[in-house]
Design a protein around this motif. Structure first.
Motif, PDB file in Angstrom:
ATOM      1  N   LEU A 161       7.464  -2.058  15.390  1.00 27.94           N
ATOM      2  CA  LEU A 161       7.492  -0.797  14.639  1.00 27.94           C
ATOM      3  C   LEU A 161       8.073  -1.104  13.265  1.00 27.94           C
ATOM      4  CD1 LEU A 161       7.442   2.330  14.283  1.00 27.94           C
ATOM      5  CD2 LEU A 161       9.762   2.339  15.242  1.00 27.94           C
ATOM      6  N   LEU A 162       7.372  -0.690  12.226  1.00 22.54           N
ATOM      7  CA  LEU A 162       7.827  -0.884  10.843  1.00 22.54           C
ATOM      8  C   LEU A 162       7.977   0.475  10.176  1.00 22.54           C
ATOM      9  CD1 LEU A 162       8.258  -2.583   8.183  1.00 22.54           C
ATOM     10  CD2 LEU A 162       5.758  -2.411   7.879  1.00 22.54           C
ATOM     11  N   LEU A 163       9.134   0.716   9.586  1.00 19.95           N
ATOM     12  CA  LEU A 163       9.340   1.919   8.785  1.00 19.95           C
ATOM     13  C   LEU A 163       9.385   1.523   7.318  1.00 19.95           C
ATOM     14  CD1 LEU A 163      12.071   3.903  10.783  1.00 19.95           C
ATOM     15  CD2 LEU A 163       9.589   4.004  11.008  1.00 19.95           C
ATOM     16  N   VAL A 164       8.504   2.131   6.532  1.00 17.20           N
ATOM     17  CA  VAL A 164       8.420   1.836   5.097  1.00 17.20           C
ATOM     18  C   VAL A 164       8.729   3.096   4.295  1.00 17.20           C
ATOM     19  CG1 VAL A 164       6.910   1.122   3.208  1.00 17.20           C
ATOM     20  CG2 VAL A 164       6.673   0.055   5.455  1.00 17.20           C
ATOM     21  N   ASP A 182       0.796  -1.227   0.000  1.00 17.59           N
ATOM     22  CA  ASP A 182       0.000   0.000   0.000  1.00 17.59           C
ATOM     23  C   ASP A 182       0.832   1.283   0.000  1.00 17.59           C
ATOM     24  OD1 ASP A 182      -2.283  -1.512   0.010  1.00 17.59           O
ATOM     25  OD2 ASP A 182      -2.596  -1.377   2.175  1.00 17.59           O
ATOM     26  N   TYR A 183       2.048   1.224   0.585  1.00 20.20           N
ATOM     27  CA  TYR A 183       2.779   2.466   0.829  1.00 20.20           C
ATOM     28  C   TYR A 183       4.130   2.595   0.132  1.00 20.20           C
ATOM     29  CZ  TYR A 183      -0.589   3.688   4.443  1.00 20.20           C
ATOM     30  OH  TYR A 183      -1.746   4.018   5.105  1.00 20.20           O
ATOM     31  N   TYR A 184       4.823   1.497  -0.116  1.00 22.87           N
ATOM     32  CA  TYR A 184       6.181   1.621  -0.651  1.00 22.87           C
ATOM     33  C   TYR A 184       6.174   2.372  -1.985  1.00 22.87           C
ATOM     34  CZ  TYR A 184      11.025   0.604  -1.745  1.00 22.87           C
ATOM     35  OH  TYR A 184      12.356   0.735  -2.045  1.00 22.87           O
ATOM     36  N   VAL A 185       7.192   3.192  -2.184  1.00 23.51           N
ATOM     37  CA  VAL A 185       7.226   4.098  -3.331  1.00 23.51           C
ATOM     38  C   VAL A 185       7.128   3.368  -4.675  1.00 23.51           C
ATOM     39  CG1 VAL A 185       9.754   4.165  -3.356  1.00 23.51           C
ATOM     40  CG2 VAL A 185       8.431   6.092  -4.305  1.00 23.51           C
ATOM     41  N   ASP A 186       7.669   2.158  -4.746  1.00 22.84           N
ATOM     42  CA  ASP A 186       7.545   1.328  -5.957  1.00 22.84           C
ATOM     43  C   ASP A 186       6.410   0.323  -5.734  1.00 22.84           C
ATOM     44  OD1 ASP A 186       7.720  -0.399  -8.066  1.00 22.84           O
ATOM     45  OD2 ASP A 186       9.802  -0.968  -7.726  1.00 22.84           O
ATOM     46  N   ASN A 187       5.345   0.432  -6.523  1.00 19.49           N
ATOM     47  CA  ASN A 187       4.151  -0.384  -6.250  1.00 19.49           C
ATOM     48  C   ASN A 187       4.302  -1.859  -6.609  1.00 19.49           C
ATOM     49  OD1 ASN A 187       4.097  -0.211  -9.009  1.00 19.49           O
ATOM     50  ND2 ASN A 187       2.156   0.876  -9.171  1.00 19.49           N
ATOM     51  N   GLY A 246      23.336   6.671   1.201  1.00 19.98           N
ATOM     52  CA  GLY A 246      22.479   6.510   0.025  1.00 19.98           C
ATOM     53  C   GLY A 246      21.027   6.210   0.331  1.00 19.98           C
ATOM     54  N   ALA A 247      20.422   6.999   1.243  1.00 20.59           N
ATOM     55  CA  ALA A 247      19.012   6.811   1.596  1.00 20.59           C
ATOM     56  C   ALA A 247      18.269   8.133   1.473  1.00 20.59           C
ATOM     57  CB  ALA A 247      18.883   6.265   3.010  1.00 20.59           C
ATOM     58  N   ALA A 248      17.579   8.312   0.373  1.00 24.46           N
ATOM     59  CA  ALA A 248      16.902   9.586   0.119  1.00 24.46           C
ATOM     60  C   ALA A 248      15.418   9.558   0.446  1.00 24.46           C
ATOM     61  CB  ALA A 248      17.096   9.990  -1.348  1.00 24.46           C
ATOM     62  N   ASN A 249      14.769   8.421   0.290  1.00 22.18           N
ATOM     63  CA  ASN A 249      13.308   8.385   0.360  1.00 22.18           C
ATOM     64  C   ASN A 249      12.774   8.504   1.784  1.00 22.18           C
ATOM     65  OD1 ASN A 249      13.196   8.058  -2.401  1.00 22.18           O
ATOM     66  ND2 ASN A 249      13.142   5.835  -2.301  1.00 22.18           N
ATOM     67  N   PRO A 250      11.750   9.343   2.012  1.00 23.00           N
ATOM     68  CA  PRO A 250      11.153   9.493   3.343  1.00 23.00           C
ATOM     69  C   PRO A 250      10.353   8.260   3.737  1.00 23.00           C
ATOM     70  CG  PRO A 250       9.870  10.697   1.728  1.00 23.00           C
ATOM     71  CD  PRO A 250      11.082  10.186   1.004  1.00 23.00           C
ATOM     72  N   VAL A 251      10.145   8.074   5.049  1.00 20.43           N
ATOM     73  CA  VAL A 251       9.466   6.871   5.540  1.00 20.43           C
ATOM     74  C   VAL A 251       8.168   7.195   6.263  1.00 20.43           C
ATOM     75  CG1 VAL A 251      11.630   5.614   5.797  1.00 20.43           C
ATOM     76  CG2 VAL A 251      10.711   6.882   7.744  1.00 20.43           C
ATOM     77  N   ASP A 252       7.296   6.194   6.322  1.00 22.36           N
ATOM     78  CA  ASP A 252       6.090   6.239   7.148  1.00 22.36           C
ATOM     79  C   ASP A 252       6.211   5.155   8.210  1.00 22.36           C
ATOM     80  OD1 ASP A 252       4.802   8.335   5.985  1.00 22.36           O
ATOM     81  OD2 ASP A 252       3.364   7.145   4.835  1.00 22.36           O
ATOM     82  N   PRO A 253       5.822   5.448   9.463  1.00 17.66           N
ATOM     83  CA  PRO A 253       5.884   4.438  10.532  1.00 17.66           C
ATOM     84  C   PRO A 253       4.552   3.708  10.704  1.00 17.66           C
ATOM     85  CG  PRO A 253       5.514   6.613  11.471  1.00 17.66           C
ATOM     86  CD  PRO A 253       5.526   6.792   9.969  1.00 17.66           C
TER      87      PRO A 253
END
Length: 336
Positions: free
Chosen positions: A268-271, A36-41, A253-260
């Motif tokens: 706790l999962l960070l995606v 549902d959330y990861y930037v690449d569907n 090398g980590a640019a993409n923001p996360v949702d908890p």
């Protein structure tokens, strides 16, 4: 004895079944969040394939919950090649302990204040050189006064060294506030696309800040392999706009923001849920990191930078509290 043995066997089997069932539920929930959330569907397919394979091999059998979470983190990062994935077992978490956003923010700010909102050291080095050791980005609202105090302290220095070698990242808003001190006017830096909401947000520096801006002076940023996420962002954008020179190692090398997310009231999962795009380069530093202008070992970055500034001062005969002979003597000592 035989009856006891059979009973114990049955109890052990039942426990193993329950543990396996619990593990499967956690993995299913994680897969759904990625879907549902990861930037690449399409990535959830890789995650599902990974989990099913590991379940068949019994990889997660006999692991306690803390080790299970740590292994999930490692497997996700390796398979998806995204260092922002994170799973942590929440030992004392219960639904009743859930707090409102204001309560969470207050607790966060109290915790961050114990670490001075990431500002480890602010000082003036010999040669009238400012130095800020900045280890993490707390909320801009909570950090604003401390940041202003740090920037006011270094305002009269000849040049500035920003040490991000141990900076593991943090809040996006603080990236923008910190960068605002080095731009003389409001500047649109990047957009952030969030797939779940299908929206794109424009991220800009502020025209005004509460402290004194640091403009039209030499800025050097120290980096290491540990420089991560928001720490990389500051290095990336100040380098892109030719406002700072980067010295040290290539960053994580980590640019993409996360949702908890809270999974089964246990983890706790960070995606990584969005994608940053620089308006200048049309790219970001995801997977590749920020490449320094001068690559040196992390432990040598501060000395290398200090010497570089001093040598430039000696060549240009820049006025500082040190005489030229004193500058040359300091260079000699640093290089030993």
């Amino acid at each position: 004895m035989k009856k006891i043995y059979v009973g114990l066997f049955f109890f052990t089997s039942l426990f193993s079944y329950a543990q396996k069932n619990d593990t499967s539920t956690v993995l299913t929930d994680i897969t759904e969040k990625v879907k549902d959330y990861y930037v690449d569907n399409e990535t959830y397919k890789k995650v599902n394939s990974l989990f099913q394979s590991e379940l068949k091999k019994g990889t997660f059998n006999e692991l306690n919950k803390k080790d299970f979470a740590a292994l999930l983190t490692q497997k996700l990062r390796t398979t998806i090649k995204d260092e922002h994935f994170f799973v942590k077992y929440l030992e004392n978490y219960t639904p009743e302990k859930q707090m409102s956003e204001k309560e969470k923010e207050k607790l966060n700010n109290e915790h961050n204040s114990l670490e001075n909102f990431g500002f480890e050291t602010v000082q003036r080095l010999p040669g009238n050189i400012g130095y800020i050791n900045f280890k993490g980005f707390a909320s801009p609202e909570a950090s604003e006064k401390t940041l202003a105090a740090a920037m006011n302290f270094v305002a009269n220095t000849h040049s500035l060294i920003i040490d991000l070698r141990e900076n593991g990242g943090g809040e996006n808003g603080m990236v923008l506030l910190f960068c605002s001190y080095f731009f003389d006017q409001k500047t649109d830096l990047y957009t952030t696309y969030f797939r779940h909401d299908n929206k794109t947000v424009l991220n800009s520096t502020q025209p005004e800040v509460s402290g004194q801006k640091y403009l039209h002076k030499k800025i050097y940023i120290l980096t290491s392999k540990k420089t991560f996420s928001a720490g990389e962002a500051v290095a990336y954008f100040l380098q892109q706009y030719k406002l700072a020179e980067i010295i040290g190692e290539k960053t994580g090398g980590a640019a993409n923001p996360v949702d908890p997310f809270i999974i089964q009231n246990q983890y706790l999962l960070l995606v990584p849920a969005g994608k940053i795009t620089s308006l200048k380069s049309k790219k970001n530093w995801e997977h590749i990191g920020v490449t320094p202008d001068q690559e040196v070992k992390s432990e040598d970055a501060l000395k290398t930078t200090h010497v570089k500034i001093l040598k430039n001062m000696a060549t240009t005969e820049t006025k500082t509290e040190l005489t030229i002979p004193e500058i040359k003597n300091l260079i000699y000592k640093l290089e030993q």
